[in-house]
Scaffold this motif. Structure first.
Motif, PDB file in Angstrom:
ATOM      1  N   GLY A  80       0.842  -1.177   0.000  1.00 11.45           N
ATOM      2  CA  GLY A  80       0.000   0.000   0.000  1.00 11.45           C
ATOM      3  C   GLY A  80       0.882   1.233   0.000  1.00 11.45           C
ATOM      4  O   GLY A  80       2.084   1.172  -0.239  1.00 11.45           O
ATOM      5  N   ASN A  98      -5.748   2.173  -0.840  1.00 10.99           N
ATOM      6  CA  ASN A  98      -5.259   1.605   0.411  1.00 10.99           C
ATOM      7  C   ASN A  98      -6.354   0.878   1.186  1.00 10.99           C
ATOM      8  O   ASN A  98      -6.075  -0.127   1.855  1.00 10.99           O
ATOM      9  CB  ASN A  98      -4.595   2.683   1.264  1.00 10.99           C
ATOM     10  CG  ASN A  98      -3.173   2.964   0.819  1.00 10.99           C
ATOM     11  OD1 ASN A  98      -2.242   2.285   1.208  1.00 10.99           O
ATOM     12  ND2 ASN A  98      -3.013   3.967  -0.039  1.00 10.99           N
ATOM     13  N   LEU A 153       3.740  -0.669   3.599  1.00 10.27           N
ATOM     14  CA  LEU A 153       3.489   0.632   2.990  1.00 10.27           C
ATOM     15  C   LEU A 153       4.774   1.225   2.426  1.00 10.27           C
ATOM     16  O   LEU A 153       5.732   1.455   3.172  1.00 10.27           O
ATOM     17  CB  LEU A 153       2.915   1.608   4.020  1.00 10.27           C
ATOM     18  CG  LEU A 153       1.592   1.247   4.679  1.00 10.27           C
ATOM     19  CD1 LEU A 153       1.198   2.335   5.676  1.00 10.27           C
ATOM     20  CD2 LEU A 153       0.488   1.052   3.642  1.00 10.27           C
TER      21      LEU A 153
END
Length: 267
Positions: free
Chosen positions: A63, A75, A92
């Motif tokens: 993400g 996301n 992330l």
């Protein structure tokens, strides 16, 4: 071997069913997956495949990219996908500067705001957001979070169950603060994911691919493993290597070489 996990990036292009079956046959208990492959195979089908093979999904990449206009919807979808496949962690890569921007402070502030917006949904879905600091050479286009200290500062306002960090040796080995920051991460229960790759020079033209299997470069990978262990992390150790030469080889061969390298240089 109970902690070794193959990150799918190491065997890019290897069909997911073959990866799952060969990991099971080799006694590999976990694999980190990538969204593109999960989406192509189908999240529910991926979950069933991995469950049937007895291979846990250790993380889902990725993400982030909070500079993009669609970051919110993307996301949330990523968190849904992670929950469906049973991944406890969504890695992330927080994104670089927007096109034409030189506002680095603003970009880092946008990451902080995005984490605040996503953390409640991550808790709801039972998936931990894991901020991955990337080497500073990727600051402009991939990730404005460049050190473990910065990642921990961003995670600090949120429950540790919602936001943690990734310790990726390729990206943080150079940092003279990394050992104290790993200790800090352990005290705060923030280590959500641990990934290992070696730093190999000279770097290729595609700098992102300048990685090697454990033992191929200059990083003291065992010291990192011992440091995260001492900090209280007892989770999977993902071997994640971006290397075009590895991608050109049969996945089974790469898997077994990664296992041998892990045993020799990490475990």
């Amino acid at each position: 071997m109970n902690r070794f996990a193959l990150n799918q990036a190491t065997t890019k292009g290897w069909p997911l069913p073959e990866l799952a079956r060969e990991c099971a046959a080799a006694g590999v208990a976990g694999a980190g997956l990538w969204r593109e492959d999960v989406q192509a195979y189908g999240p529910a089908a991926t979950a069933a495949l991995m469950r049937d093979c007895g291979v846990a999904v250790t993380s889902l990449c990725r993400g982030g990219f909070f500079e993009r206009p669609d970051w919110w919807d993307d996301n949330r979808r990523a968190l849904d996908e992670a929950a469906t496949v049973g991944a406890p962690v969504l890695v992330l890569v927080c994104g670089g500067l927007p096109p034409g921007s030189r506002d680095l402070d603003g970009a880092r502030g946008r990451v902080a705001d995005a984490l605040g917006a996503l953390a409640p949904y991550a808790l709801e879905r039972g998936v931990r957001l894991a901020v991955e600091p990337l080497h500073p050479m990727f600051c402009s286009d991939r990730c404005v979070v460049s050190s473990l200290r910065q990642a921990l500062d961003l995670a600090a306002p949120h429950p540790s169950a919602a936001v943690g960090v990734v310790v990726d040796t390729y990206h943080v080995w150079w940092d003279d603060e990394v050992w104290t920051q790993i200790e800090r991460a352990g005290r705060a229960d923030r280590i959500a994911c641990f990934q290992v790759a070696d730093w190999v020079t000279p770097l290729p033209a595609g700098v992102l691919l300048g990685r090697g299997l454990p033992g191929a470069g200059c990083v003291d990978l065992r010291r990192f493993r011992e440091a995260v262990d001492a900090a209280g992390y007892a989770g999977p150790v993902e071997v994640e290597v971006f290397d075009a030469a590895l991608w050109a080889r049969p996945g089974r061969s790469v898997l077994h070489e990664a296992i041998a390298a892990y045993r020799t240089h990490v475990a």
